[in-house]
Design a protein around this motif. Structure first.
Motif, mmCIF file in Angstrom:
data_model
loop_
_atom_site.group_PDB
_atom_site.id
_atom_site.type_symbol
_atom_site.label_atom_id
_atom_site.label_comp_id
_atom_site.label_asym_id
_atom_site.label_seq_id
_atom_site.Cartn_x
_atom_site.Cartn_y
_atom_site.Cartn_z
ATOM 1 N N GLU A 105 3.817 0.940 -3.762
ATOM 2 C CA GLU A 105 3.321 -0.138 -2.892
ATOM 3 C C GLU A 105 3.459 0.238 -1.407
ATOM 4 N N LEU A 106 4.409 1.146 -1.091
ATOM 5 C CA LEU A 106 4.624 1.536 0.311
ATOM 6 C C LEU A 106 3.497 2.413 0.865
ATOM 7 N N TYR A 107 2.630 2.911 -0.002
ATOM 8 C CA TYR A 107 1.481 3.697 0.477
ATOM 9 C C TYR A 107 0.371 2.823 1.054
ATOM 10 N N LEU A 108 0.645 1.538 1.204
ATOM 11 C CA LEU A 108 -0.364 0.580 1.660
ATOM 12 C C LEU A 108 -1.162 1.031 2.902
ATOM 13 N N PRO A 109 -0.502 1.615 3.938
ATOM 14 C CA PRO A 109 -1.307 2.027 5.101
ATOM 15 C C PRO A 109 -2.398 3.037 4.724
ATOM 16 N N ASP A 110 -2.102 3.947 3.780
ATOM 17 C CA ASP A 110 -3.142 4.894 3.335
ATOM 18 C C ASP A 110 -4.230 4.155 2.542
ATOM 19 N N TYR A 111 -3.798 3.259 1.625
ATOM 20 C CA TYR A 111 -4.802 2.545 0.803
ATOM 21 C C TYR A 111 -5.803 1.797 1.693
ATOM 22 N N THR A 112 -5.288 1.040 2.666
ATOM 23 C CA THR A 112 -6.201 0.211 3.459
ATOM 24 C C THR A 112 -7.000 1.049 4.455
ATOM 25 N N SER A 113 -6.336 2.009 5.125
ATOM 26 C CA SER A 113 -7.052 2.744 6.179
ATOM 27 C C SER A 113 -8.136 3.640 5.591
ATOM 28 N N LYS A 114 -7.964 4.080 4.337
ATOM 29 C CA LYS A 114 -8.978 4.987 3.775
ATOM 30 C C LYS A 114 -10.104 4.262 3.061
ATOM 31 N N ILE A 115 -9.818 3.076 2.543
ATOM 32 C CA ILE A 115 -10.890 2.392 1.803
ATOM 33 C C ILE A 115 -11.800 1.589 2.754
ATOM 34 N N LEU A 116 -11.249 1.084 3.862
ATOM 35 C CA LEU A 116 -12.078 0.224 4.722
ATOM 36 C C LEU A 116 -13.343 0.914 5.252
ATOM 37 N N PRO A 117 -13.266 2.174 5.732
ATOM 38 C CA PRO A 117 -14.524 2.810 6.179
ATOM 39 C C PRO A 117 -15.543 2.953 5.042
ATOM 40 N N GLU A 149 -1.519 -9.396 0.649
ATOM 41 C CA GLU A 149 -0.827 -9.665 -0.620
ATOM 42 C C GLU A 149 -0.028 -8.436 -1.057
ATOM 43 N N GLU A 150 -0.627 -7.239 -0.949
ATOM 44 C CA GLU A 150 0.075 -6.025 -1.364
ATOM 45 C C GLU A 150 1.290 -5.764 -0.469
ATOM 46 N N SER A 151 1.202 -6.134 0.809
ATOM 47 C CA SER A 151 2.334 -5.874 1.715
ATOM 48 C C SER A 151 3.574 -6.643 1.247
ATOM 49 N N LYS A 152 3.359 -7.808 0.631
ATOM 50 C CA LYS A 152 4.504 -8.591 0.145
ATOM 51 C C LYS A 152 5.176 -7.899 -1.043
ATOM 52 N N HIS A 153 4.398 -7.114 -1.793
ATOM 53 C CA HIS A 153 4.967 -6.511 -3.002
ATOM 54 C C HIS A 153 6.074 -5.501 -2.658
#
Ligand code: FE2
Ligand code: FE2
Length: 263
Positions: free
Chosen positions: A52-64, A82-86
């Motif tokens: 769950e801590l990989y969230l910055p990669d998940y969001t920054s790479k999927i948004l473009p 929601e994922e940040s709370k996990h």
């Protein structure tokens, strides 16, 4: 199609606001952590927290990738919250239960941020199928961990937070599955092609790399939270059934010859 995605997102968001909001501070019985919980359970919690801590990669790479779609970009904005709370709630449990110290949690964060997660598929449709599959697998992993916990003496704080997280993961799966349904209606052959590519080679993000070479792997595997058999029976087949895709459609297409070659 974009109108359908936007409607899907609005329905998802309205339901989330009404039924699914929860508070880390107020909704977990933190005074009921079990200090004698099985260490293998805490190891799995730590591994899930790391994923769950990989969230910055998940969001920054999927948004473009989904940038042209308002429905899908707005979804990811809410999904990221929601994922940040996990990872927050899992990390809080590791500390409050005494399973980990502050220093160990710092080491975990350093280890996570040394690695970078990259999109496992190059097309937006492939990533959508991946997200659908991954969310259902994640839902099952959290649910199975909660069931194993109940078999091993339980911990009411961990039990409650695993229940709340798994409800979120299930809602994410539903959104992605309905998005895939929209694509199946629009381009069945192309969507099936991506389903074959992604679902026949599926791996959860980062868990394997994280657990690699550690003595805990055997203890974690013994909990049977996720395996190839569980993936096939509880992820792969249910997705096909819900999408009304027949197993024969998932076989690789071989061009049919009009006439047999003569010897
Ligand atoms: Fe999550
Ligand atoms: Fe999720």
């Amino acid at each position: 199609m974009e109108r359908a995605f936007w409607q899907l997102y609005r329905d998802f968001f309205d339901r989330a606001e009404k039924k699914r909001r929860w508070s880390i501070r107020d909704d977990i019985p933190w005074d009921q952590c079990n200090p004698r919980v099985d260490p293998a359970i805490a190891d799995v919690v730590e591994s899930f927290c790391a994923v769950e801590l990989y969230l910055p990669d998940y969001t920054s790479k999927i948004l473009p990738v989904v940038r042209p779609s308002r429905g899908r970009t707005w979804f990811y904005a809410n999904w990221g919250y929601e994922e940040s709370k996990h990872s927050l709630v899992l990390g809080d449990w590791l500390l409050k239960s005494g399973a980990r110290t502050d220093e160990q949690m710092d080491d975990l964060e350093v280890m996570v941020f040394q690695r970078e997660w990259n999109l496992p598929h190059d097309s937006q449709l492939g990533m959508l199928v991946y997200a659908m599959t991954q969310e259902l697998a994640t839902f099952l992993a959290y649910r199975n961990l909660r069931l194993r916990l109940e078999d091993r003496g339980d911990d009411l704080a961990l039990n409650k937070l695993l229940r709340l997280i798994s409800v979120d993961e299930r809602a994410h799966y539903d959104f992605f599955r309905q998005s895939v349904e929209i694509f199946l209606k629009h381009d069945r052959a192309g969507t099936l092609e991506q389903m074959r590519r992604v679902m026949h080679n599926f791996a959860m993000p980062a868990i394997a790399a994280l657990a690699e070479g550690r003595p805990r792997v055997a203890a974690v595997n013994a909990l049977e939270i996720m395996s190839e058999d569980i993936y096939y029976a509880d992820v792969y087949l249910p997705i096909l059934a819900e999408l009304n895709v027949h197993r024969s459609e998932m076989r690789n297409r071989v061009p049919v010859r009009k006439s047999a070659p003569t010897a």
